[in-house]
Design an enzyme around this catalytic site. Structure first.
Site, PDB file in Angstrom:
ATOM      1  N   SER A 169      36.483  23.481  78.819  1.00  0.00           N
ATOM      2  CA  SER A 169      35.195  23.455  79.517  1.00  0.00           C
ATOM      3  C   SER A 169      35.317  23.553  81.037  1.00  0.00           C
ATOM      4  O   SER A 169      36.163  22.896  81.652  1.00  0.00           O
ATOM      5  CB  SER A 169      34.446  22.172  79.157  1.00  0.00           C
ATOM      6  N   ASP A 198      42.081  16.560  74.186  1.00  0.00           N
ATOM      7  CA  ASP A 198      40.942  17.449  74.321  1.00  0.00           C
ATOM      8  C   ASP A 198      39.760  16.543  74.731  1.00  0.00           C
ATOM      9  O   ASP A 198      39.796  15.332  74.496  1.00  0.00           O
ATOM     10  CB  ASP A 198      40.698  18.115  72.961  1.00  0.00           C
ATOM     11  N   ASP A 223      35.846  17.444  74.686  1.00  0.00           N
ATOM     12  CA  ASP A 223      34.653  17.562  73.840  1.00  0.00           C
ATOM     13  C   ASP A 223      35.036  17.448  72.358  1.00  0.00           C
ATOM     14  O   ASP A 223      35.768  18.289  71.842  1.00  0.00           O
ATOM     15  CB  ASP A 223      34.025  18.933  74.142  1.00  0.00           C
ATOM     16  N   GLY A 257      35.444  24.291  70.452  1.00  0.00           N
ATOM     17  CA  GLY A 257      36.692  24.425  71.209  1.00  0.00           C
ATOM     18  C   GLY A 257      36.943  25.797  71.814  1.00  0.00           C
ATOM     19  O   GLY A 257      37.912  25.968  72.540  1.00  0.00           O
ATOM     20  N   ASN A 281      32.939  22.462  82.709  1.00  0.00           N
ATOM     21  CA  ASN A 281      32.167  21.273  83.104  1.00  0.00           C
ATOM     22  C   ASN A 281      32.958  19.981  82.926  1.00  0.00           C
ATOM     23  O   ASN A 281      32.386  18.890  83.046  1.00  0.00           O
ATOM     24  CB  ASN A 281      30.884  21.185  82.265  1.00  0.00           C
ATOM     25  N   ASP A 330      40.042  18.361  68.207  1.00  0.00           N
ATOM     26  CA  ASP A 330      39.059  18.377  67.115  1.00  0.00           C
ATOM     27  C   ASP A 330      38.788  19.794  66.609  1.00  0.00           C
ATOM     28  O   ASP A 330      38.016  19.962  65.676  1.00  0.00           O
ATOM     29  CB  ASP A 330      37.726  17.778  67.585  1.00  0.00           C
TER      30      ASP A 330
END
Ligand code: B16
Ligand code: MG
Length: 223
Positions: free
Chosen positions: A113, A8, A10, A45, A115, A167
């Site tokens: 995301s 993952d 972020d 998430g 981004n 996370d």
């Protein structure tokens, strides 16, 4: 035998979660909806659209308004992440990516995301991975398994050979739905459903993670 690590982004490789929080908080202020860190935990998430629904706490908006609000939050967020540099790669992450490459194991970034490509570019970690599956794909977001399954497909691997590092509770759920084992980063209250829980990647190695998972194998079922 694990053949790929699916990271993952972020909250695992970098801490953009703080910027998501600040951007949602700012949007909340615009709308006079109070929003604190505790409420933000539920957004970890999950997709931009679901995050907006959680922020609005039942307040209804038209589809057009929802689009405008999501765009506004994203402008705030992109403004924050412009300042990202390679120094924002979380401790231990770069070392594990390099170690995995030396072991001949695949490394993918799997993020909800839209981004993600920009963040990866600013962190300068693109050369350390084999590919990215992110929120720009049409797949359903976590906790659906889709993003992780797309990553396994891109690597031409059976999902059971992929290990997810996440996370967020939604990410662990998505990994399990994809038939993958998961390492949870953070408190047990949040990621306790994972087969192995560690505080972060700091001080960890791929070898130690795999060994600890192996030691615990009587506590879980591996497909
Ligand atoms: P965006 P991850 C997730 O990234 C974030 O944790 C979550 O807070 C965010 O809402 C989601 O991406 C969508 O992000 O608005 O940039 O498309 O943890 O899956 O790497
Ligand atoms: Mg995350």
């Amino acid at each position: 035998m694990i053949r790929a690590f699916l990271f993952d982004l972020d909250g695992v490789l970098t801490d953009t979660s703080e910027f998501h929080f600040l951007a949602w908080k700012r949007l909340g202020e615009d709308l006079q909806i109070p929003f604190n860190r505790e409420q933000n935990e539920a957004l970890r998430g999950v997709s931009r659209r679901e995050s907006l629904a959680l922020l609005l706490q039942g307040k209804t908006v038209t589809e057009e308004e929802a689009q405008q609000l999501m765009e506004r939050k994203n402008r705030y967020y992109v403004d924050y992440i412009k300042k990202l540099t390679p120094a924002n790669v979380l401790p231990g992450s770069r070392e594990i990516l390099i170690e995995l490459a030396s072991m001949g194991l695949k490394r993918m970034i799997v993020s909800a995301s839209k981004n993600a490509a920009l963040v990866i570019k600013l962190l300068q970690i693109g050369d350390l991975i084999d590919g990215v599956v992110d929120g720009s794909s049409q797949a359903r977001s976590k906790p659906a398994p889709d993003l992780f399954l797309l990553a396994a497909k891109a690597l031409d691997l059976d999902p059971k050979f992929c290990l997810v590092l996440e996370d967020a509770a939604a990410g662990i759920e998505a990994a399990h739905a994809a038939g993958m084992l998961a390492v949870g980063l953070g408190p047990v209250e949040r990621v306790g459903a994972a087969e192995l829980v560690i505080p972060s990647l700091e001080g960890q190695s791929a070898i130690s993670i795999l060994k600890r998972l192996d030691k615990k194998k009587s506590t879980y079922t591996w497909a």
